[in-house]
Design a protein around this motif. Structure first.
Motif, mmCIF file in Angstrom:
data_model
loop_
_atom_site.group_PDB
_atom_site.id
_atom_site.type_symbol
_atom_site.label_atom_id
_atom_site.label_comp_id
_atom_site.label_asym_id
_atom_site.label_seq_id
_atom_site.Cartn_x
_atom_site.Cartn_y
_atom_site.Cartn_z
ATOM 1 N N VAL A 1 17.928 -41.063 21.127
ATOM 2 C CA VAL A 1 16.615 -40.501 20.841
ATOM 3 C C VAL A 1 16.773 -39.286 19.936
ATOM 4 C CG1 VAL A 1 14.456 -39.696 21.858
ATOM 5 C CG2 VAL A 1 15.964 -41.198 23.180
ATOM 6 N N LYS A 2 16.088 -39.295 18.826
ATOM 7 C CA LYS A 2 16.105 -38.141 17.929
ATOM 8 C C LYS A 2 15.255 -37.014 18.514
ATOM 9 C CE LYS A 2 18.638 -39.629 14.475
ATOM 10 N NZ LYS A 2 19.852 -38.939 13.997
ATOM 11 N N VAL A 3 15.812 -35.811 18.505
ATOM 12 C CA VAL A 3 15.122 -34.625 19.006
ATOM 13 C C VAL A 3 15.268 -33.512 17.977
ATOM 14 C CG1 VAL A 3 15.398 -35.233 21.451
ATOM 15 C CG2 VAL A 3 17.183 -33.897 20.289
ATOM 16 N N ALA A 4 14.592 -32.378 18.250
ATOM 17 C CA ALA A 4 14.687 -31.194 17.392
ATOM 18 C C ALA A 4 14.187 -31.461 15.977
ATOM 19 C CB ALA A 4 16.129 -30.659 17.350
ATOM 20 N N GLU A 5 13.208 -32.341 15.857
ATOM 21 C CA GLU A 5 12.619 -32.638 14.543
ATOM 22 C C GLU A 5 11.859 -31.416 14.031
ATOM 23 O OE1 GLU A 5 11.419 -35.678 11.517
ATOM 24 O OE2 GLU A 5 13.101 -35.363 12.898
ATOM 25 N N ARG A 6 12.008 -31.126 12.764
ATOM 26 C CA ARG A 6 11.281 -30.005 12.165
ATOM 27 C C ARG A 6 9.776 -30.217 12.333
ATOM 28 N NH1 ARG A 6 12.880 -28.431 6.156
ATOM 29 N NH2 ARG A 6 14.834 -28.061 7.296
ATOM 30 N N GLY A 7 9.088 -29.168 12.776
ATOM 31 C CA GLY A 7 7.653 -29.246 12.972
ATOM 32 C C GLY A 7 7.240 -29.710 14.354
ATOM 33 N N GLN A 8 8.213 -30.107 15.178
ATOM 34 C CA GLN A 8 7.920 -30.518 16.543
ATOM 35 C C GLN A 8 8.443 -29.478 17.523
ATOM 36 O OE1 GLN A 8 9.074 -34.546 17.439
ATOM 37 N NE2 GLN A 8 7.994 -35.400 15.677
ATOM 38 N N THR A 9 8.112 -29.655 18.800
ATOM 39 C CA THR A 9 8.485 -28.704 19.837
ATOM 40 C C THR A 9 9.345 -29.380 20.886
ATOM 41 O OG1 THR A 9 6.580 -29.199 21.237
ATOM 42 C CG2 THR A 9 6.259 -27.542 19.495
ATOM 43 N N LEU A 10 9.928 -28.558 21.746
ATOM 44 C CA LEU A 10 10.699 -29.105 22.857
ATOM 45 C C LEU A 10 9.817 -29.968 23.757
ATOM 46 C CD1 LEU A 10 13.310 -29.343 24.486
ATOM 47 C CD2 LEU A 10 12.767 -27.139 25.563
ATOM 48 N N ALA A 11 8.562 -29.606 23.884
ATOM 49 C CA ALA A 11 7.645 -30.425 24.685
ATOM 50 C C ALA A 11 7.523 -31.829 24.103
ATOM 51 C CB ALA A 11 6.276 -29.757 24.760
ATOM 52 N N ASP A 12 7.523 -31.934 22.772
ATOM 53 C CA ASP A 12 7.497 -33.258 22.136
ATOM 54 C C ASP A 12 8.760 -34.040 22.488
ATOM 55 O OD1 ASP A 12 5.038 -32.798 20.729
ATOM 56 O OD2 ASP A 12 6.152 -31.624 19.253
ATOM 57 N N ASP A 13 9.901 -33.353 22.443
ATOM 58 C CA ASP A 13 11.167 -34.002 22.779
ATOM 59 C C ASP A 13 11.166 -34.491 24.222
ATOM 60 O OD1 ASP A 13 12.103 -33.400 20.225
ATOM 61 O OD2 ASP A 13 13.111 -31.563 20.874
ATOM 62 N N ILE A 14 10.721 -33.648 25.120
ATOM 63 C CA ILE A 14 10.700 -34.013 26.540
ATOM 64 C C ILE A 14 9.820 -35.237 26.758
ATOM 65 C CG2 ILE A 14 9.956 -33.255 28.838
ATOM 66 C CD1 ILE A 14 10.774 -30.394 27.981
ATOM 67 N N ALA A 15 8.656 -35.254 26.131
ATOM 68 C CA ALA A 15 7.750 -36.390 26.285
ATOM 69 C C ALA A 15 8.382 -37.676 25.740
ATOM 70 C CB ALA A 15 6.431 -36.104 25.577
ATOM 71 N N ARG A 16 9.055 -37.573 24.594
ATOM 72 C CA ARG A 16 9.681 -38.748 23.990
ATOM 73 C C ARG A 16 10.827 -39.264 24.864
ATOM 74 N NH1 ARG A 16 11.573 -36.421 19.847
ATOM 75 N NH2 ARG A 16 9.503 -36.353 18.914
ATOM 76 N N VAL A 17 11.697 -38.360 25.311
ATOM 77 C CA VAL A 17 12.838 -38.778 26.129
ATOM 78 C C VAL A 17 12.357 -39.334 27.467
ATOM 79 C CG1 VAL A 17 14.963 -38.007 27.252
ATOM 80 C CG2 VAL A 17 14.388 -37.161 24.965
ATOM 81 N N ARG A 18 11.323 -38.744 28.032
ATOM 82 C CA ARG A 18 10.770 -39.276 29.280
ATOM 83 C C ARG A 18 10.264 -40.704 29.071
ATOM 84 N NH1 ARG A 18 7.495 -35.475 30.503
ATOM 85 N NH2 ARG A 18 8.659 -34.576 32.266
#
Length: 339
Positions: free
Chosen positions: A119-136
């Motif tokens: 899973v790609k995380v730490a995308e520019r313009g996104q937040t850790l909350a976005d990462d958490i939601a995606r990984v979940r």
């Protein structure tokens, strides 16, 4: 041709004349189903050597010196016999771009039978909350038996990485790929989160480093992510893995099916292969140069070379402007290898 060995560059068999490469060269532009690594269309040069078809596809932002290593890999694969395989099929992972959580099931559906997802995380313009939601969403789709790894492409600083790993650890991460940019940061992060039993993998710290063994010597990673084009070919990548003494996973550089077959050759030749490989990325394309494309079936790819389909090469031919730009780049890189 020139190759890396023992921290220095050594001579290898001579490269073919430029005219021999250009005689069969085809430049293609393949659309992606989802924007990935900042692009919607992937461009590549394909050409045929005595051993079969091969690929040259360094990313647009790479300078000629870095791109020439990709050309060395392409020439090696097209002109030289490759190491013998020790396995006939390669288990591969699904790759989930930095999409909204709601889009995760659609992305995973493109990967037949894959038991692992990166899973790609730490995308520019996104937040850790976005990462958490995606990984979940990935964990929910994969179930408790699925394997979930994340890749930050070095975008976090040390404190951000530590915080993010704490926040994402509940999803039972297989490993975290390149959470920070530097070897020193990776080493310190590994010490900070060691008690959590979340392995740290190095990608850019291997393929973009002047010394690809520095991360292993520093004890800054638990495993290496190796990509055959950026590392200069199958044999050079095998040397790096052997000298590093760490487990390795083979990944793609968003290659066409021709370049993916090169990566599969590397994965097949590794003495040990503990992890599913990131070689299923043809599933990110809506078109390819082979029929069928080299996409996973039951989560695996079969080892062997592939040949592009002539009609698909015509259908997905790049524009004249794109073609000329790529062939000029290939010509400059060829001159660097000769030099």
């Amino acid at each position: 041709m020139r190759r890396w060995q023992d921290g220095r560059v050594t001579d290898a068999p001579a490269i073919p004349p430029l005219a021999e490469i250009l005689a069969s060269a085809r430049v293609v532009a393949l659309p992606l189903a989802t924007r990935f690594r900042g692009v919607d269309v992937r461009e590549a040069v394909l050409f045929e050597g005595p051993e079969g078809w091969t690929e040259f596809s360094p990313f647009a932002e790479y300078d000629d010196a870095e791109a020439s290593t990709w050309l060395a890999a392409a020439i090696d694969y097209g002109w030289m016999p490759q190491p013998a395989p020790v396995r006939n099929e390669i288990h591969v992972n699904a790759t989930v771009p930095a999409v909204a959580a709601a889009s995760v099931p659609e992305v995973l559906a493109r990967y037949d039978g894959c038991r692992t997802a990166k899973v790609k995380v730490a995308e520019r313009g996104q937040t850790l909350a976005d990462d958490i939601a995606r990984v979940r969403a990935v964990r929910e789709a994969m179930g408790p038996e699925g394997r979930v790894r994340i890749d930050a492409n070095g975008a976090w600083n040390l404190d951000e990485a530590e915080h993010a790993i704490h926040a994402l650890a509940e999803f039972d991460l297989e490993y975290v790929e390149q959470p920070c940019a530097t070897v020193d940061e990776l080493g310190e992060l590994r010490r900070r989160v060691g008690y959590m039993d979340v392995p740290i993998a190095a990608d850019e710290s291997v393929r973009k480093a002047e010394d690809p063994l520095a991360v292993a010597r520093a004890g800054a990673a638990d495993l290496l992510v190796v990509k055959v084009q950026p590392l200069g070919g199958v044999r050079r990548a095998l040397e790096i893995v052997a000298r590093a003494g760490l487990p390795a996973v083979v990944s793609s550089a968003l290659d066409t099916s021709v370049g993916l077959a090169m990566g599969v050759t590397l994965a097949a030749a590794l003495p040990a292969l503990e992890y599913d490989c990131g070689l299923g990325t043809a599933s990110l394309f809506t078109a390819d140069v082979c029929a069928p494309a080299l996409t996973p079936k039951g989560g695996v790819l079969t080892v062997g070379r592939v040949t592009p389909d002539a009609a698909l090469l015509d259908e997905h031919a790049a524009s004249v402007e794109q073609r000329d730009r790529w062939l000029a780049r290939l010509t400059r890189c060829h001159a660097l290898l000769q030099g």
